[in-house]
Design a protein around this motif. Sequence first.
Motif, PDB file in Angstrom:
ATOM      1  N   VAL A 208      15.994 -13.569   6.446  1.00  0.00           N
ATOM      2  CA  VAL A 208      14.687 -14.120   6.829  1.00  0.00           C
ATOM      3  C   VAL A 208      13.545 -13.140   6.587  1.00  0.00           C
ATOM      4  CG1 VAL A 208      15.709 -15.627   8.570  1.00  0.00           C
ATOM      5  CG2 VAL A 208      14.906 -13.346   9.247  1.00  0.00           C
ATOM      6  N   PHE A 209      13.855 -11.934   6.154  1.00  0.00           N
ATOM      7  CA  PHE A 209      12.836 -10.893   6.043  1.00  0.00           C
ATOM      8  C   PHE A 209      11.652 -11.346   5.197  1.00  0.00           C
ATOM      9  CE2 PHE A 209      10.888  -7.097   4.227  1.00  0.00           C
ATOM     10  CZ  PHE A 209      10.720  -6.303   5.353  1.00  0.00           C
ATOM     11  N   HIS A 210      11.930 -11.988   4.075  1.00  0.00           N
ATOM     12  CA  HIS A 210      10.854 -12.385   3.164  1.00  0.00           C
ATOM     13  C   HIS A 210       9.884 -13.373   3.800  1.00  0.00           C
ATOM     14  CE1 HIS A 210      13.727 -15.683   2.763  1.00  0.00           C
ATOM     15  NE2 HIS A 210      12.751 -16.411   2.272  1.00  0.00           N
ATOM     16  N   LEU A 211      10.333 -14.153   4.768  1.00  0.00           N
ATOM     17  CA  LEU A 211       9.466 -15.119   5.432  1.00  0.00           C
ATOM     18  C   LEU A 211       8.334 -14.423   6.191  1.00  0.00           C
ATOM     19  CD1 LEU A 211      12.170 -17.552   6.879  1.00  0.00           C
ATOM     20  CD2 LEU A 211      10.835 -17.813   4.760  1.00  0.00           C
ATOM     21  N   TYR A 212       8.585 -13.212   6.626  1.00  0.00           N
ATOM     22  CA  TYR A 212       7.593 -12.416   7.340  1.00  0.00           C
ATOM     23  C   TYR A 212       6.809 -11.511   6.384  1.00  0.00           C
ATOM     24  CZ  TYR A 212      10.289 -13.720  11.489  1.00  0.00           C
ATOM     25  OH  TYR A 212      10.931 -14.429  12.486  1.00  0.00           O
ATOM     26  N   HIS A 213       7.489 -11.002   5.369  1.00  0.00           N
ATOM     27  CA  HIS A 213       6.941  -9.899   4.584  1.00  0.00           C
ATOM     28  C   HIS A 213       6.129 -10.339   3.368  1.00  0.00           C
ATOM     29  CE1 HIS A 213       6.812  -5.613   3.718  1.00  0.00           C
ATOM     30  NE2 HIS A 213       7.082  -5.867   2.453  1.00  0.00           N
ATOM     31  N   ASP A 214       6.415 -11.501   2.823  1.00  0.00           N
ATOM     32  CA  ASP A 214       5.728 -11.919   1.603  1.00  0.00           C
ATOM     33  C   ASP A 214       4.234 -12.113   1.847  1.00  0.00           C
ATOM     34  OD1 ASP A 214       8.125 -11.860   0.340  1.00  0.00           O
ATOM     35  OD2 ASP A 214       8.319 -14.031   0.041  1.00  0.00           O
ATOM     36  N   CYS A 215       3.428 -11.648   0.893  1.00  0.00           N
ATOM     37  CA  CYS A 215       1.978 -11.841   0.925  1.00  0.00           C
ATOM     38  C   CYS A 215       1.520 -12.114  -0.497  1.00  0.00           C
ATOM     39  CB  CYS A 215       1.268 -10.606   1.491  1.00  0.00           C
ATOM     40  SG  CYS A 215      -0.539 -10.764   1.560  1.00  0.00           S
ATOM     41  N   LYS A 216       1.027 -13.308  -0.754  1.00  0.00           N
ATOM     42  CA  LYS A 216       0.681 -13.740  -2.110  1.00  0.00           C
ATOM     43  C   LYS A 216      -0.765 -13.423  -2.487  1.00  0.00           C
ATOM     44  CE  LYS A 216       4.753 -15.697  -2.412  1.00  0.00           C
ATOM     45  NZ  LYS A 216       5.826 -15.036  -3.198  1.00  0.00           N
ATOM     46  N   LEU A 217      -1.537 -12.907  -1.571  1.00  0.00           N
ATOM     47  CA  LEU A 217      -2.964 -12.675  -1.813  1.00  0.00           C
ATOM     48  C   LEU A 217      -3.202 -11.299  -2.449  1.00  0.00           C
ATOM     49  CD1 LEU A 217      -4.339 -14.006   1.595  1.00  0.00           C
ATOM     50  CD2 LEU A 217      -4.295 -15.205  -0.601  1.00  0.00           C
ATOM     51  N   PRO A 218      -4.241 -11.149  -3.252  1.00  0.00           N
ATOM     52  CA  PRO A 218      -4.619  -9.824  -3.768  1.00  0.00           C
ATOM     53  C   PRO A 218      -4.931  -8.888  -2.606  1.00  0.00           C
ATOM     54  CG  PRO A 218      -5.801 -11.562  -4.926  1.00  0.00           C
ATOM     55  CD  PRO A 218      -5.131 -12.219  -3.764  1.00  0.00           C
ATOM     56  N   VAL A 219      -4.388  -7.693  -2.650  1.00  0.00           N
ATOM     57  CA  VAL A 219      -4.460  -6.789  -1.502  1.00  0.00           C
ATOM     58  C   VAL A 219      -5.846  -6.164  -1.368  1.00  0.00           C
ATOM     59  CG1 VAL A 219      -3.537  -4.671  -0.493  1.00  0.00           C
ATOM     60  CG2 VAL A 219      -1.986  -6.283  -1.610  1.00  0.00           C
ATOM     61  N   ASN A 220      -6.393  -6.207  -0.159  1.00  0.00           N
ATOM     62  CA  ASN A 220      -7.627  -5.500   0.171  1.00  0.00           C
ATOM     63  C   ASN A 220      -7.360  -4.179   0.878  1.00  0.00           C
ATOM     64  OD1 ASN A 220     -10.029  -7.099  -0.638  1.00  0.00           O
ATOM     65  ND2 ASN A 220      -9.063  -8.692   0.599  1.00  0.00           N
ATOM     66  N   ILE A 221      -6.310  -4.150   1.720  1.00  0.00           N
ATOM     67  CA  ILE A 221      -5.936  -2.915   2.410  1.00  0.00           C
ATOM     68  C   ILE A 221      -4.425  -2.774   2.389  1.00  0.00           C
ATOM     69  CG2 ILE A 221      -5.970  -1.607   4.571  1.00  0.00           C
ATOM     70  CD1 ILE A 221      -8.427  -3.121   5.432  1.00  0.00           C
ATOM     71  N   TYR A 222      -3.939  -1.666   1.836  1.00  0.00           N
ATOM     72  CA  TYR A 222      -2.529  -1.309   1.954  1.00  0.00           C
ATOM     73  C   TYR A 222      -2.312  -0.521   3.240  1.00  0.00           C
ATOM     74  CZ  TYR A 222      -1.061  -2.528  -2.839  1.00  0.00           C
ATOM     75  OH  TYR A 222      -0.723  -3.185  -3.986  1.00  0.00           O
ATOM     76  N   HIS A 223      -1.209  -0.799   3.909  1.00  0.00           N
ATOM     77  CA  HIS A 223      -0.841  -0.092   5.129  1.00  0.00           C
ATOM     78  C   HIS A 223       0.527   0.542   4.911  1.00  0.00           C
ATOM     79  CE1 HIS A 223      -0.225  -0.380   9.813  1.00  0.00           C
ATOM     80  NE2 HIS A 223      -0.173   0.860   9.364  1.00  0.00           N
ATOM     81  N   GLY A 224       0.551   1.865   4.787  1.00  0.00           N
ATOM     82  CA  GLY A 224       1.797   2.578   4.514  1.00  0.00           C
ATOM     83  C   GLY A 224       2.553   2.911   5.782  1.00  0.00           C
ATOM     84  N   ASN A 225       2.781   1.912   6.618  1.00  0.00           N
ATOM     85  CA  ASN A 225       3.500   2.171   7.871  1.00  0.00           C
ATOM     86  C   ASN A 225       4.939   2.573   7.596  1.00  0.00           C
ATOM     87  OD1 ASN A 225       3.685  -0.537   6.975  1.00  0.00           O
ATOM     88  ND2 ASN A 225       4.098  -1.334   9.017  1.00  0.00           N
ATOM     89  N   CYS A 226       5.560   3.216   8.574  1.00  0.00           N
ATOM     90  CA  CYS A 226       6.910   3.810   8.425  1.00  0.00           C
ATOM     91  C   CYS A 226       6.921   4.891   7.342  1.00  0.00           C
ATOM     92  CB  CYS A 226       7.974   2.777   8.086  1.00  0.00           C
ATOM     93  SG  CYS A 226       8.094   1.405   9.239  1.00  0.00           S
ATOM     94  N   ASN A 227       5.764   5.528   7.119  1.00  0.00           N
ATOM     95  CA  ASN A 227       5.639   6.569   6.075  1.00  0.00           C
ATOM     96  C   ASN A 227       5.986   6.041   4.696  1.00  0.00           C
ATOM     97  OD1 ASN A 227       4.924   8.711   7.896  1.00  0.00           O
ATOM     98  ND2 ASN A 227       7.058   8.799   8.546  1.00  0.00           N
ATOM     99  N   THR A 228       5.731   4.772   4.460  1.00  0.00           N
ATOM    100  CA  THR A 228       6.009   4.153   3.163  1.00  0.00           C
ATOM    101  C   THR A 228       4.936   4.567   2.155  1.00  0.00           C
ATOM    102  OG1 THR A 228       6.894   2.263   4.348  1.00  0.00           O
ATOM    103  CG2 THR A 228       6.494   1.979   2.001  1.00  0.00           C
ATOM    104  N   PRO A 229       5.334   4.996   0.945  1.00  0.00           N
ATOM    105  CA  PRO A 229       4.337   5.371  -0.073  1.00  0.00           C
ATOM    106  C   PRO A 229       3.431   4.196  -0.403  1.00  0.00           C
ATOM    107  CG  PRO A 229       6.529   6.142  -0.708  1.00  0.00           C
ATOM    108  CD  PRO A 229       6.718   5.248   0.482  1.00  0.00           C
ATOM    109  N   ILE A 230       2.157   4.482  -0.604  1.00  0.00           N
ATOM    110  CA  ILE A 230       1.171   3.462  -0.929  1.00  0.00           C
ATOM    111  C   ILE A 230       0.909   3.493  -2.440  1.00  0.00           C
ATOM    112  CG2 ILE A 230      -1.220   2.709  -0.585  1.00  0.00           C
ATOM    113  CD1 ILE A 230      -1.127   3.957   2.172  1.00  0.00           C
ATOM    114  N   PRO A 231       0.919   2.328  -3.104  1.00  0.00           N
ATOM    115  CA  PRO A 231       0.659   2.295  -4.545  1.00  0.00           C
ATOM    116  C   PRO A 231      -0.705   2.880  -4.884  1.00  0.00           C
ATOM    117  CG  PRO A 231       1.511   0.186  -3.776  1.00  0.00           C
ATOM    118  CD  PRO A 231       1.214   1.002  -2.544  1.00  0.00           C
ATOM    119  N   ASP A 232      -0.805   3.479  -6.058  1.00  0.00           N
ATOM    120  CA  ASP A 232      -2.061   4.074  -6.494  1.00  0.00           C
ATOM    121  C   ASP A 232      -3.015   3.072  -7.122  1.00  0.00           C
ATOM    122  OD1 ASP A 232      -1.459   6.672  -5.698  1.00  0.00           O
ATOM    123  OD2 ASP A 232      -0.314   7.062  -7.526  1.00  0.00           O
ATOM    124  N   ASP A 233      -2.507   1.896  -7.485  1.00  0.00           N
ATOM    125  CA  ASP A 233      -3.371   0.924  -8.199  1.00  0.00           C
ATOM    126  C   ASP A 233      -4.405   0.311  -7.273  1.00  0.00           C
ATOM    127  OD1 ASP A 233      -1.261  -2.070  -8.175  1.00  0.00           O
ATOM    128  OD2 ASP A 233      -1.593  -0.543  -6.659  1.00  0.00           O
TER     129      ASP A 233
END
Length: 233
Positions: A208-233
């Motif tokens: 069920v993870f994808h039901l919560y995690h998917d986001c189809k919109l162009p990103v305005n703010i990346y959130h690198g929670n859990c120390n996750t690397p944030i894309p440079d683009d």
Amino acid sequence: MDKTKIQLFMHEVQPLAAGVTEVLAEVIRYFRYSANSYYGDNLFFISIVMGELIAFKDIPRFIMLDSDLRFRGDIAKLWRQFDNFSDAAVIGIAREQQPVYRHVFSAYRSKNRSTTVGDPPPNGLTGFNSGVLLLDLEKMRHSPLYKTMLDADTVEVLTARYKFQGHLGDQDFYSLIAIEHPELFYILSCDWNRQLCRYWEDKGYKDVFHLYHDCKLPVNIYHGNCNTPIPDD
């Protein structure tokens, strides 16, 4: 060329933390395991009572941001989201993009099979992530309903009803009270808090993870929670 005037204010941490204790002393214990836990510090609860603190008494609206964010969109567009608030809404916040609250409310869900508490969007009461917050401090100060939510007796009833023990600071508080009072919240779309953490994917929620995690919109703010690397683009 338009010139923007910027004022910078700095505040001592300890007086702010003391102010949180003064207002929320009997409430905080429902939303942390211990004062020594990662989210146990009073500052993780400051957004809840920011409108009551002397340091912010003359500020009508406030954007509060985590430090692990990267903007791709214009923050002025985020500010304009305040204009979309309903009359009752006092806080703008995005849904949690992992099944965190599916897990946290598991005891309640097991006894209430038809509940939408902890279910994924768009129809579930998914819970919130407080990495990006729009706080209408003026409305928070004057909302009788919101003030009721700060009462320890009210919180005790809600935590017992939903078999809830939080551990993530302010977002636990918001996720709990929104079950019965969603009108207090304006839900930011996922692009304004695109959470990158995938911690819960391999913790029994892969299907069920994808039901919560998917986001189809162009990103305005990346959130690198859990120390996750944030894309440079």
